[in-house]
Design a protein around this motif. Structure first.
Motif, PDB file in Angstrom:
ATOM      1  N   THR A  17     -18.508  76.653 -26.110  1.00  0.00           N
ATOM      2  CA  THR A  17     -17.249  75.958 -25.812  1.00  0.00           C
ATOM      3  C   THR A  17     -17.083  74.837 -26.801  1.00  0.00           C
ATOM      4  O   THR A  17     -17.959  73.982 -26.928  1.00  0.00           O
ATOM      5  CB  THR A  17     -17.242  75.406 -24.377  1.00  0.00           C
ATOM      6  N   SER A  18     -15.968  74.838 -27.508  1.00  0.00           N
ATOM      7  CA  SER A  18     -15.686  73.809 -28.503  1.00  0.00           C
ATOM      8  C   SER A  18     -14.375  73.151 -28.143  1.00  0.00           C
ATOM      9  O   SER A  18     -13.298  73.728 -28.356  1.00  0.00           O
ATOM     10  CB  SER A  18     -15.602  74.435 -29.897  1.00  0.00           C
ATOM     11  N   ASN A  19     -14.530  71.933 -27.540  1.00  0.00           N
ATOM     12  CA  ASN A  19     -13.346  71.165 -27.138  1.00  0.00           C
ATOM     13  C   ASN A  19     -12.430  72.031 -26.269  1.00  0.00           C
ATOM     14  O   ASN A  19     -11.250  72.182 -26.533  1.00  0.00           O
ATOM     15  CB  ASN A  19     -12.609  70.662 -28.373  1.00  0.00           C
ATOM     16  N   LYS A  20     -13.051  72.593 -25.196  1.00  0.00           N
ATOM     17  CA  LYS A  20     -12.377  73.408 -24.198  1.00  0.00           C
ATOM     18  C   LYS A  20     -11.919  74.778 -24.727  1.00  0.00           C
ATOM     19  O   LYS A  20     -11.132  75.469 -24.076  1.00  0.00           O
ATOM     20  CB  LYS A  20     -11.173  72.670 -23.597  1.00  0.00           C
ATOM     21  N   LYS A  21     -12.366  75.200 -25.926  1.00  0.00           N
ATOM     22  CA  LYS A  21     -12.049  76.522 -26.469  1.00  0.00           C
ATOM     23  C   LYS A  21     -13.291  77.396 -26.406  1.00  0.00           C
ATOM     24  O   LYS A  21     -14.372  76.967 -26.810  1.00  0.00           O
ATOM     25  CB  LYS A  21     -11.590  76.411 -27.916  1.00  0.00           C
ATOM     26  N   LEU A  76     -17.952  68.293 -24.270  1.00  0.00           N
ATOM     27  CA  LEU A  76     -16.929  68.877 -25.159  1.00  0.00           C
ATOM     28  C   LEU A  76     -17.465  70.062 -25.947  1.00  0.00           C
ATOM     29  O   LEU A  76     -16.755  71.048 -26.165  1.00  0.00           O
ATOM     30  CB  LEU A  76     -16.421  67.801 -26.119  1.00  0.00           C
ATOM     31  N   TYR A  77     -18.708  69.995 -26.398  1.00  0.00           N
ATOM     32  CA  TYR A  77     -19.267  71.030 -27.266  1.00  0.00           C
ATOM     33  C   TYR A  77     -20.620  71.460 -26.699  1.00  0.00           C
ATOM     34  O   TYR A  77     -21.591  70.693 -26.758  1.00  0.00           O
ATOM     35  CB  TYR A  77     -19.458  70.488 -28.691  1.00  0.00           C
ATOM     36  N   ASP A  85     -17.415  72.520 -38.022  1.00  0.00           N
ATOM     37  CA  ASP A  85     -17.896  72.305 -36.656  1.00  0.00           C
ATOM     38  C   ASP A  85     -19.384  71.909 -36.648  1.00  0.00           C
ATOM     39  O   ASP A  85     -20.192  72.439 -35.896  1.00  0.00           O
ATOM     40  CB  ASP A  85     -17.700  73.579 -35.817  1.00  0.00           C
TER      41      ASP A  85
END
Length: 782
Positions: free
Chosen positions: A173-177, A142-143, A115
């Motif tokens: 937040t990593s790609n909506k996670k 996204l990030y 990442d």
């Protein structure tokens, strides 16, 4: 009864056993304490090892992260893009994309680098995972950090000056996670302190770091965290951020200590990184720390408790078992001796005193018996000389019992007479003769220790010379030597004159009586034909023709031999009488007739004994005896006697066989009917049959060639083998059915007799009979 059991002796035994029991219990307690400490130390060492291993792994990963940022400068294309200016011309998109892909492929070698992204300030682009973001705001969508706006993120992270900076855990937040990440930030080039041209950002999911610490949490139910050199928590497992700060402060106060305890008993262990100054901290709850120790504790108390219980029961049993014989012994002593216990200090003193008296009395009795032993031995020798023993084996058994030893079963009987005293009888003469006999016997024993001696009246000593059959030829010369040496010794040392008469040789112990009577007969001959210290052999004596030879002891031997059916012994006695009277003597017809009538009388009395009295066979034999007359030739007369005695002996032996056969049938029937009785024994058999145990055992062995016990075992095993094949009974049931106390003893007996185990025998026979095949067919059809 309880009061009797709890006597002083019982209590003393019990106390000694309890003291002995305490030693292993104390040893067990000490071992328990040592085991607890060892288990505790083992848990701490194991936790410390996991913590240090986690530190080592994480340091290696972080070194790889730092090495990644340094290796970026060695990528030529990347350096060209990093240092490009507006004068360099338009952006080479293809080259930029290829550089991003190259960097991405290298980043995949470490899961901490997956990442990561790189910001190029001159292009205002971001390279990430092989892609190129020309609009930084799109990448931010996204990030991004949840607590930083776009401008804050760009200013502090992308455009700031960072030299290997670690940003503690932040929401990301990593790609909506939604994640919690630790961030490593490095300005590019590395040594650009004032004007960085780019920034390398590596976000590390704190769960990847936390997974290194999960071993402590899973193994002991504890917690762990990692804090940077400023005390900020980088990652944590099983503990919240507020608690970590308190613990870090505690560690700073007690710097240098790796093991500490919190208020709740939790063991605190820590390790500091030499690479980046991070603190690796783990907490092990008391229950987790003592988990192994608790197992040891429960096992120890369980074993100790059961050992104590069993030990106390065993102590009570041993104390009772060992004190009971003492109580019984005291009861016996009180009953037979009548001594009072109260007069003694304790039970041991009571038993000691009484047993000492018994031993003293026993020694006196033993001394008295020793003095009487010679009298018993002398009585046996006189019985042997008088022919009172019916069998050779009986004489052998008696000699072993009384320790009367012969060199062999051949020899001579002699009588030594002290000369010069005539018929003088007074106390002084009697004492002199007693002393003389004692000297003669002592001297003879010195000359030949195996000579058997006994007294005959006051002035005679009977001597039994015995030899091995190999020395039979030299026996006469050896006797002459002994008598000659004795005569010279007595004459020179004590002036005692002796005469010796020797009977003819005997060739078995039963013949000793005959040799003795011949010596007595020769002794009477010495009064007229012998004077001084001389020696006379019976064979050299002139026989009187007016007296026949048929002594009472020989008659008794003849009767006993006929009654026991020993025809060979009967023939030997008859041959001896015939040889003595008709070969050695010249009897007149009248004397010969008297001898004949004596022998006929002996045979008639024997044939008409209780067992055969009134029987047809007995009457027939007596009639034949009466028909024997001297009118026939004397050899024919003797032949008739031998035939008649042979016929009667056959009758006796036949009766014996019938009796023995009947007894054997009774024994075998009794065994067949009672083989299932586990208490079946020789005593039970003899009690049922009414015959002595020894006779039953010998008879069974003679008739069937095996011992009673072996025969019983064969019956049981044969029956068991039949049950194994014809029934579904278990081996245990069969063993009880055929008379064994346990299946184990049955298996051993079965293996000993048939050389296979009962199980193998059943399987083998079943297979051979086709049982297995039939069972298989039934199973197949069903």
């Amino acid at each position: 009864m309880l009061k009797k059991k709890l006597t002083k002796t019982f209590r003393k035994f019990l106390l000694s056993y309890v003291i002995i029991l305490l030693f292993p219990l104390i040893t067990g307690f000490v071992s328990y304490q040592v085991s607890i400490n060892v288990a505790k130390s083992s848990s701490i060492e194991s936790s410390m090892l996991i913590l240090k291993k986690s530190k080592e792994i994480l340091e290696n990963r972080m070194m790889e992260v730092e090495r990644f940022t340094r290796q970026l400068q060695s990528v030529e294309d990347f350096n060209e893009h990093l240092s490009a200016t507006a004068e360099s011309g338009p952006i080479d998109l293809y080259s930029l994309r290829e550089t991003s892909r190259y960097i991405s492929s290298y980043a995949h070698t470490n899961d901490f680098l997956t990442d990561s992204y790189i910001y190029l300030k001159n292009y205002n682009v971001i390279l990430s995972n092989g892609s190129v973001f020309f609009r930084v705001d799109h990448f931010y969508e996204l990030y991004h950090y949840n607590d930083l706006s776009f401008d804050q993120w760009k200013k502090t992270i992308l455009e700031g000056n960072h030299q290997g900076k670690i940003i503690p855990v932040r929401s990301y937040t990593s790609n909506k996670k939604d994640l919690s990440v630790i961030t490593y930030v490095q300005s590019l080039p590395i040594n650009s302190f004032n004007k960085p041209l780019g920034t390398s950002v590596i976000t590390i999911d704190h769960r990847k770091i936390g997974s290194l610490l999960e071993g402590l949490s899973k193994q002991y139910g504890g917690w762990a965290f990692i804090a940077d050199n400023e005390g900020n928590p980088l990652t944590m497992v099983g503990i919240d951020e507020s608690q970590t700060k308190k613990i870090v402060e505690k560690l700073k106060k007690q710097a240098g200590s790796t093991n500490q305890y919190l208020e709740n008993g939790t063991m605190l262990i820590s390790a500091e990184s030499d690479f980046n100054g991070w603190q690796y901290v783990a907490g092990i709850p008391k229950q987790g720390l003592m988990e192994k120790a608790e197992i040891i504790k429960h096992m120890t108390w369980m074993v100790t408790g059961s050992t104590l219980l069993i030990g106390m029961l065993l102590c009570l049993f041993l104390a009772y078992r060992n004190s009971t014989p003492i109580h019984k012994l005291m009861d016996v002593v009180r009953e037979h001796i009548g001594s009072d216990v109260s007069k003694h200090k304790n039970e041991y003193d009571f038993i000691h005193g009484n047993i000492s008296n018994l031993i003293s009395n026993n020694k006196s009795l033993k001394s008295e018996l020793t003095s009487q032993k010679q009298i018993v031995k002398d009585s046996f020798i006189k019985s042997l000389l008088n022919g009172e023993f019916p069998t050779q084996q009986g004489i052998k058994d008696r000699t072993e019992q009384l320790e009367v030893y012969f060199q062999g079963d051949v020899g001579y009987v002699g009588i030594l007479k002290i000369n010069g005293y005539g018929h003088m009888e007074n106390k002084e003469i009697h004492d002199e003769l007693g002393a003389a006999r004692l000297i003669i016997k002592r001297t003879l024993t010195e000359l030949e220790p195996t000579i058997v001696l006994t007294d005959l009246h006051s002035d005679k000593v009977i001597v039994i010379f015995s030899f091995n059959r190999e020395k039979e030829k030299d026996a006469a010369n050896e006797i002459k030597r002994i008598i000659h040496t004795l005569s010279l010794s007595m004459e020179r040392a004590y002036r005692i004159s002796i005469s010796a008469v020797i009977g003819r040789s005997f060739r078995n112990y039963l013949d000793i009586s005959r040799s003795y009577h011949e010596a007595k007969e020769a002794l009477d001959y010495t009064f007229t034909l012998m004077d001084g210290s001389k020696m006379l052999w019976y064979k050299d004596m002139e026989k009187e023709n007016s007296i026949f030879y048929y002594p009472i002891d020989l008659e008794l031997r003849l009767v006993n031999a006929i009654k026991t059916g020993e025809s060979h012994e009967v023939n030997q006695i008859l041959e001896q009488v015939f040889r003595e009277n008709f070969c050695e003597r010249d009897l007149s017809p009248k004397i010969a007739e008297q001898l004949l009538e004596e022998i006929k009388s002996t045979l008639i009395k024997t044939f008409d004994s209780n067992m055969y009295q009134g029987s047809d066979q007995s009457k027939d034999l007596i009639k034949k005896v009466l028909q024997v007359q001297l009118k026939q030739e004397i050899k024919q007369v003797w032949k008739d006697f031998e035939n008649l005695t042979e016929e009667f002996c056959n009758l006796v032996n036949k009766k014996k066989r019938e009796t023995n056969d009947h007894a054997i049938k009774l024994i075998m029937k009794f065994l067949e009917d009672n083989y299932s009785d586990p208490d079946l024994s020789l005593y039970r058999i003899s009690e049922k049959i009414g015959l002595p145990e020894k006779f039953v055992s010998q008879l069974f062995k003679e008739q069937l060639g095996e011992f009673v016990s072996d025969y019983i075992e064969k019956i049981r095993i044969n029956k068991a083998s039949e049950l194994l094949v014809t029934t579904d009974q278990t081996i245990e049931e069969i063993s009880i059915h055929v008379g064994y106390n346990s299946a184990h003893s049955f298996r051993r007996a079965f293996k000993r007799v048939l050389h296979v185990t009962p199980k193998v025998y059943r399987q083998t026979i079943s297979y051979n009979d086709g049982t297995i095949n039939s069972k298989s067919k039934k199973q197949a059809s069903s």
